[in-house]
Design an enzyme around this catalytic site. Structure first.
Site, short mmCIF file in Angstrom:
data_model
loop_
_atom_site.label_atom_id
_atom_site.label_comp_id
_atom_site.label_asym_id
_atom_site.label_seq_id
_atom_site.Cartn_x
_atom_site.Cartn_y
_atom_site.Cartn_z
N TYR A 127 -16.85 -5.28 -23.13
CA TYR A 127 -16.96 -4.16 -22.20
C TYR A 127 -17.80 -3.07 -22.85
O TYR A 127 -18.01 -3.06 -24.06
CB TYR A 127 -15.58 -3.64 -21.78
CG TYR A 127 -14.90 -2.73 -22.77
CD1 TYR A 127 -15.04 -1.34 -22.68
CD2 TYR A 127 -14.10 -3.24 -23.78
CE1 TYR A 127 -14.42 -0.50 -23.58
CE2 TYR A 127 -13.46 -2.41 -24.68
CZ TYR A 127 -13.63 -1.03 -24.58
OH TYR A 127 -13.00 -0.21 -25.48
N CYS A 128 -18.31 -2.17 -22.02
CA CYS A 128 -19.11 -1.04 -22.50
C CYS A 128 -18.72 0.18 -21.66
O CYS A 128 -17.55 0.37 -21.36
CB CYS A 128 -20.59 -1.35 -22.45
SG CYS A 128 -21.22 -1.74 -20.80
N LEU A 129 -19.68 0.98 -21.26
CA LEU A 129 -19.39 2.14 -20.42
C LEU A 129 -19.35 1.74 -18.94
O LEU A 129 -18.40 2.06 -18.24
CB LEU A 129 -20.43 3.24 -20.63
CG LEU A 129 -20.22 4.52 -19.82
CD1 LEU A 129 -18.93 5.21 -20.21
CD2 LEU A 129 -21.40 5.46 -19.99
N SER A 155 -15.77 -2.01 -16.96
CA SER A 155 -15.84 -1.43 -18.30
C SER A 155 -15.04 -0.14 -18.44
O SER A 155 -14.05 0.07 -17.75
CB SER A 155 -17.29 -1.27 -18.73
OG SER A 155 -17.83 -2.54 -19.06
N TRP A 156 -15.43 0.70 -19.38
CA TRP A 156 -14.66 1.88 -19.76
C TRP A 156 -14.45 2.83 -18.58
O TRP A 156 -13.36 3.38 -18.39
CB TRP A 156 -15.35 2.60 -20.92
CG TRP A 156 -14.65 3.85 -21.35
CD1 TRP A 156 -15.15 5.12 -21.29
CD2 TRP A 156 -13.34 3.97 -21.92
NE1 TRP A 156 -14.23 6.01 -21.78
CE2 TRP A 156 -13.11 5.32 -22.18
CE3 TRP A 156 -12.34 3.05 -22.22
CZ2 TRP A 156 -11.93 5.80 -22.73
CZ3 TRP A 156 -11.16 3.51 -22.77
CH2 TRP A 156 -10.95 4.86 -23.02
#
Length: 167
Positions: A127-129, A155-156
């Protein structure tokens, strides 16, 4: 004029020449070469990409609650972003500044990130932003031989939104 005639004859002779098989030594000379810690021939596997699982918030919540050792959550945002907040149990392997991290040796990986390099039999959840970097990181992980992959596409941002609703 004589020169043009000679070239013309040599070209017409090529058309009727038999095609010879490529020798084994020629084939061996054209095998992909290792460049640094990347091996370019590994990227060809992207063409036969084995699709990753796509996770939503409920899937991630279950993974976090169960905390199984065979699943590794990888936050691929930069360290500053990770320090500002992350999914519980996640490990930080920044994609932008370290795209080839999963191709490092075990020793180099641990020196760089402070934890043991995930083995290829573990499931990696990226996951990322917002899902862009995690998608790229997940696809690159496949080219490094990781076949058990998942991508938390929300994601985030999705995690924070759902966690705030629960409070």
């Amino acid at each position: 004029m004589a020169r043009r005639l000679a070239v013309s004859r040599s070209i017409s002779g090529l058309a009727s020449a038999p095609i010879k098989p490529v020798s084994a030594s020629f084939k061996a000379a054209w095998q992909p070469q290792k460049i640094g810690f990347f091996q370019p021939h590994r990227f060809y596997s992207v063409l036969s990409l084995q699709p990753a699982k796509l996770f939503k918030y409920d899937d991630m919540k279950r993974i976090v609650d169960e905390a199984k050792p065979e699943t590794v959550i990888l936050d691929v945002r930069e360290p500053v972003e990770f320090q500002e907040g992350h999914i519980p149990g996640a490990r930080n392997v920044p994609f932008k500044s370290s795209p080839g991290a999963l191709d490092l040796s075990e020793e180099d990986f641990e020196d760089a990130f402070g934890f043991e390099k995930p083995s290829k039999d573990l499931e990696l959840v990226f996951y990322c932003l917002g899902g862009v970097r995690s998608t790229a990181a997940e696809e690159l992980a496949h080219s490094f031989g990781y076949n058990k992959r998942a991508n938390y596409v929300g994601s985030w941002e999705d995690w924070v939104a759902h966690e705030n609703q629960r409070k």
